[in-house]
Write a protein that holds these residues in place. Structure first.
Motif, mmCIF file in Angstrom:
data_model
loop_
_atom_site.group_PDB
_atom_site.id
_atom_site.type_symbol
_atom_site.label_atom_id
_atom_site.label_comp_id
_atom_site.label_asym_id
_atom_site.label_seq_id
_atom_site.Cartn_x
_atom_site.Cartn_y
_atom_site.Cartn_z
ATOM 1 N N ASN A 174 7.347 -12.411 35.487
ATOM 2 C CA ASN A 174 8.673 -12.647 36.033
ATOM 3 C C ASN A 174 9.184 -11.504 36.908
ATOM 4 O OD1 ASN A 174 9.039 -10.872 34.041
ATOM 5 N ND2 ASN A 174 10.535 -12.064 32.868
ATOM 6 N N VAL A 175 8.339 -10.506 37.135
ATOM 7 C CA VAL A 175 8.814 -9.421 38.004
ATOM 8 C C VAL A 175 8.621 -9.820 39.458
ATOM 9 C CG1 VAL A 175 8.372 -7.069 38.773
ATOM 10 C CG2 VAL A 175 8.402 -7.594 36.332
ATOM 11 N N ARG A 187 18.853 -6.082 41.464
ATOM 12 C CA ARG A 187 19.091 -6.786 40.193
ATOM 13 C C ARG A 187 20.497 -7.369 40.141
ATOM 14 N NH1 ARG A 187 17.098 -1.513 37.415
ATOM 15 N NH2 ARG A 187 14.839 -1.805 37.354
ATOM 16 N N SER A 207 20.114 -10.763 41.952
ATOM 17 C CA SER A 207 19.404 -11.340 40.797
ATOM 18 C C SER A 207 17.894 -11.346 40.966
ATOM 19 C CB SER A 207 19.854 -12.782 40.541
ATOM 20 O OG SER A 207 21.060 -12.781 39.903
ATOM 21 N N SER A 221 14.426 -9.787 39.869
ATOM 22 C CA SER A 221 13.885 -8.932 38.804
ATOM 23 C C SER A 221 13.051 -7.826 39.442
ATOM 24 C CB SER A 221 13.051 -9.749 37.824
ATOM 25 O OG SER A 221 12.068 -10.446 38.515
ATOM 26 N N THR A 222 13.353 -6.613 39.050
ATOM 27 C CA THR A 222 12.830 -5.456 39.776
ATOM 28 C C THR A 222 12.377 -4.386 38.795
ATOM 29 O OG1 THR A 222 14.453 -5.894 41.501
ATOM 30 C CG2 THR A 222 13.516 -3.671 41.449
#
Ligand code: AMP
Length: 419
Positions: free
Chosen positions: A327-328, A351, A355, A357-358
């Motif tokens: 999910n990154v 983030r 939104s 994902s980092t």
């Protein structure tokens, strides 16, 4: 000193596997909600009597498999071995039926049984289940079976068998039990030792014994369906008709009784050839007596449960590709230790504002090995902060999953459409 191991029959679900669970849970939730079912969660432990009364004294679960212990005040508690009895306790306590004449509920959770662990059989396992409370009519039996069928199809399991039987109402089951017990007594010497001792406790269970001796005797046992009275027969025929109308194939199996004491009328089980000896991956039935068993007024209900680990085993054999991408989305790569403050600010922006994902490398590795890592976890973007980017307050975005093209933009020009 040896490392401490997990309890036998329990398993960790690691981050490498969790995406499969999430995908399955998503399907379970979506289809349940499509059918108007709402989620319920109850505690993982209950007073022991919820299960000893609710599951039944003659069952393997209560006799051999419960994790029961006294808490510090001496009260006997049990880790839930199944959901239905605890769910009925919760419905009674929270008055959920009065609130809603037909309560449609589903659940996902962990359950505990002290069984001999093997493939597909654990001591901590997970079930999804659905219960349709307060309709005595065959429509509700058919609805829960259809819900299960829709879930199985949505999961991509296109080959399975549905075994269906009726245990009839109380009075027809009583008539049947008399002839069954008589037949079993006549053949007692040819039954397995376990079944011999079961005749007086839970004779129906002998019908689905897997012991070869019992199988021979059961072949000629009286057929439960021949003892259904008119009401029970009508109920069963309706269920069959509704399933046919919904194009759901089933096999009538008069020896299917299921392990639990509380069933009446319809019982069913889902089986797959991909599972080996533990071939059932779900099952359920109607339980009109459970509410009164737990002290409330009689309330008809029907439901089923499926084992999530067994679903996973089937999907593995079918090699169904469940979305496995991590999910990154973005990896921020500062090329000098001095750029971390800037990198952290960019990460917060991605983030919080977009939104996305980092992650940022926390090992202070080289650009090359960070780029390799970004590829390995299938990130979409590498955000590179090199000397010139740092000095001009900009970043380089490299689109890893496209053609690898890259753009340089100013920090203030970061926009959603860039990602
Ligand atoms: P039951 O109500 O006991 O038939 O359980 C319903 C479903 O839960 C079964 O069809 C299995 O898929 C699953 N299940 C039951 N017991 C276990 C166990 N010990 N380990 C893994 N799955 C189980």
């Amino acid at each position: 000193m040896a490392n401490i191991q997990a309890i036998r029959g329990t398993k960790d679900i690691t981050p490498n596997e969790i995406h499969k669970w999430h995908s399955i849970e998503q399907i379970l939730k979506k289809i349940s909600e499509n059918y108007g079912y709402r989620e319920i969660r109850t505690p993982v432990f209950e007073k022991t009597e919820v299960f000893s009364r609710g599951v039944g004294a003659g069952t393997d679960i209560v006799n051999k498999e419960m994790y029961t212990f006294a808490d510090r005040s001496g009260e006997s508690l049990t880790l839930r071995p199944e959901q239905t009895a605890a769910l009925v306790r919760a419905i009674i306590q929270n008055n959920l039926v009065a609130e809603n004449p037909t309560a449609r509920l589903y659940y996902i959770g962990a359950y505990y049984r002290y069984e001999r662990p093997q493939k597909g059989r654990l001591r901590e396992f997970h079930q999804y289940g659905a219960e349709c409370i307060s309709s005595p009519y065959p429509e509700s039996d058919a609805e829960t079976i259809s819900l299960a069928d829709s879930i199985i199809r949505e999961l991509g399991i296109d080959e399975y068998s549905l075994k269906l039987n009726s245990l009839g109402n109380e009075s027809s089951r009583k008539t049947y039990l008399e002839v069954l017990i008589e037949y079993l007594h006549k053949n007692i010497n040819n039954l397995s030792e376990e079944s011999q001792s079961r005749i007086g406790i839970n004779p129906l269970r002998i019908l689905d014994s897997k012991h070869t001796l019992d199988i021979e005797i059961v072949k000629n046992a009286p057929n439960i369906l021949e003892y259904l009275d008119a009401e029970s027969q009508q109920h069963f025929e309706r269920v069959c008709k509704y399933l046919e109308a919904a194009n759901i194939k089933y096999t009538i199996t008069p020896t299917l009784v299921r392990g639990l004491d509380y069933y009446s009328h319809t019982v069913f089980e889902f089986q797959s050839n991909y599972l080996g000896s533990q071939d059932a991956f779900g099952g359920g039935g109607r339980y009109n007596k459970l509410f009164s068993e737990l002290g409330a007024k009689d309330t008809p209900a029907v439901g089923f449960a499926m084992g999530i680990e067994r679903i996973l085993l089937i999907l593995d054999v079918l090699q169904k590709q469940i979305d496995s991408s991590g999910n990154v989305q973005a990896v921020i790569i500062p090329t000098s230790n001095n750029y971390y403050e800037y990198a952290l600010r960019i990460a917060a922006k991605l983030r919080n504002d977009f939104s996305i994902s980092t992650i940022i490398d926390l090992q202070r590795r080289s650009l090359k090995s960070q780029m390799r890592e970004a590829g390995k976890i299938s990130a979409k973007y590498a955000i590179i902060i090199g000397d010139s980017e740092f000095e001009s307050r900009s970043i380089t975005i490299k689109y890893l999953n496209e053609d690898g093209r890259q753009i340089i933009i100013n920090e203030d020009d970061l926009k959603q459409e860039l990602f």
